[in-house]
Motif scaffolding. Structure first.
Motif, mmCIF file in Angstrom:
data_model
loop_
_atom_site.group_PDB
_atom_site.id
_atom_site.type_symbol
_atom_site.label_atom_id
_atom_site.label_comp_id
_atom_site.label_asym_id
_atom_site.label_seq_id
_atom_site.Cartn_x
_atom_site.Cartn_y
_atom_site.Cartn_z
ATOM 1 N N GLN A 102 0.776 -1.302 0.162
ATOM 2 C CA GLN A 102 -0.066 -0.088 0.051
ATOM 3 C C GLN A 102 0.938 1.257 0.237
ATOM 4 O O GLN A 102 0.293 2.219 0.510
ATOM 5 C CB GLN A 102 -0.895 -0.052 1.207
ATOM 6 N N GLN A 103 1.866 1.217 -0.564
ATOM 7 C CA GLN A 103 2.699 2.314 -0.702
ATOM 8 C C GLN A 103 3.026 2.676 -2.410
ATOM 9 O O GLN A 103 3.373 1.783 -2.928
ATOM 10 C CB GLN A 103 4.158 2.110 -0.006
ATOM 11 N N ARG A 115 5.005 7.327 -0.086
ATOM 12 C CA ARG A 115 3.650 7.629 0.891
ATOM 13 C C ARG A 115 2.555 6.523 0.501
ATOM 14 O O ARG A 115 2.891 5.863 -0.364
ATOM 15 C CB ARG A 115 2.895 8.979 0.720
ATOM 16 N N SER A 116 1.467 6.521 1.154
ATOM 17 C CA SER A 116 0.880 5.552 1.218
ATOM 18 C C SER A 116 -0.427 5.783 0.131
ATOM 19 O O SER A 116 -0.526 6.703 -0.423
ATOM 20 C CB SER A 116 -0.471 5.575 2.437
ATOM 21 N N ASP A 118 -3.634 5.486 0.321
ATOM 22 C CA ASP A 118 -4.824 6.234 0.888
ATOM 23 C C ASP A 118 -4.537 7.561 0.801
ATOM 24 O O ASP A 118 -5.305 8.483 0.327
ATOM 25 C CB ASP A 118 -5.087 5.835 2.073
#
Length: 270
Positions: A102-103, A115-116, A118
């Motif tokens: 998730q990066q 960063r993510s 999300d």
């Protein structure tokens, strides 16, 4: 107060000029290619697709549908994004690469950062992912290593500043009916003059993606990464007409964040 005949004529003239300018703008930069018809196989003229949504209306996906190495293209509602999209005649203004877990890695004004997913989705208005069909797990690791090695390095501000005049001059190469090899040669020639020939270890967003794939031994194109903008990456997708010669078209993965019409289409399918 009623307009005089001369004022009315001037208004009509300006309106006609504006309409003609809009038409020319639509034609200039609309790269074409001879492609086989999907059903009959007969040759047909294919136009560069300026829409971000694929023909099937799009598909909403979650972050867990991504694979390391996936290319993520985005657009936001801010002035910088709008300016980039106007200059490049593209619906996207930024590019990032998925690293796994998730990066994502991206080149922004503060430099190369991780960063993510999300956080990226929260900041952007539209987020869409594409995948190279031949990317192996080993090559994805090399892309991750490239990103980690360059994390924190400076952003290529000079390259971005040079993109503006280059983006305008290259439009003459992308007139309809210009053969793909001629278009490719023309764009590279203008780039050699406008962008220079020297190497650069600082990156802007799309340049960073091209260099990451090149470091993995899977170049998306033989063209200089400094001439590639996010819109060029978008046109490397299947069914589109790339501005420069590419090795393999990218496959559409899905939208992590989409325009209302895609969300509505997705809800209707459920």
């Amino acid at each position: 107060m009623p307009q005089s005949s001369s004022q009315a004529s001037m208004v009509r003239l300006l309106s006609s000029a504006a309409a003609l300018g809009a038409l020319l703008l639509a034609l200039v930069g609309c790269a074409t290619a001879i492609k086989p018809h999907d059903e009959t196989g007969a040759p047909m003229l294919g136009f560069q697709n300026m829409a971000l949504n694929p023909g099937n209306g799009g598909e909403l996906i979650k972050g867990d549908a991504l694979r390391p190495g996936d290319i993520i293209l985005t657009a936001e509602n801010g002035l910088n994004s709008v300016g980039i999209r106007l200059i490049t005649l593209s619906p996207v203004s930024h590019a990032a690469v998925y690293l796994g877990n998730q990066q994502i890695a991206e080149a922004v004004g503060s430099g190369i950062r991780v960063r993510s997913v999300d956080a990226l989705v929260a900041d952007e208005a539209t987020v869409v992912a594409f995948r190279h069909p031949d990317l192996t797990a080993e090559q994805a690791i090399k892309i991750h290593t490239f990103a980690a090695r360059h994390e924190g390095k400076k952003y290529n501000y000079v390259g971005v500043m040079l993109q503006a005049p280059f983006a305008l001059e290259r439009r003459m190469c992308e007139l309809p009916l210009v053969p793909s090899m001629v278009r490719d040669f023309c764009i590279r020639g203008i780039a050699a003059v406008q962008l220079g020939l020297g190497r650069n270890d600082q990156f802007f967003c799309s340049q960073f993606i091209l260099e990451a794939y090149r470091s993995a031994g899977l170049p998306l194109t033989d063209a200089d990464p400094r001439l590639i903008n996010p819109g060029d990456l978008l046109h490397m997708r299947e069914g589109d007409v790339p501005s420069i010669m590419i090795h393999k078209p990218l496959k559409y993965v899905g939208h992590l964040k989409a325009a209302p019409q895609i969300i509505a289409a997705e809800q209707m399918r459920q």
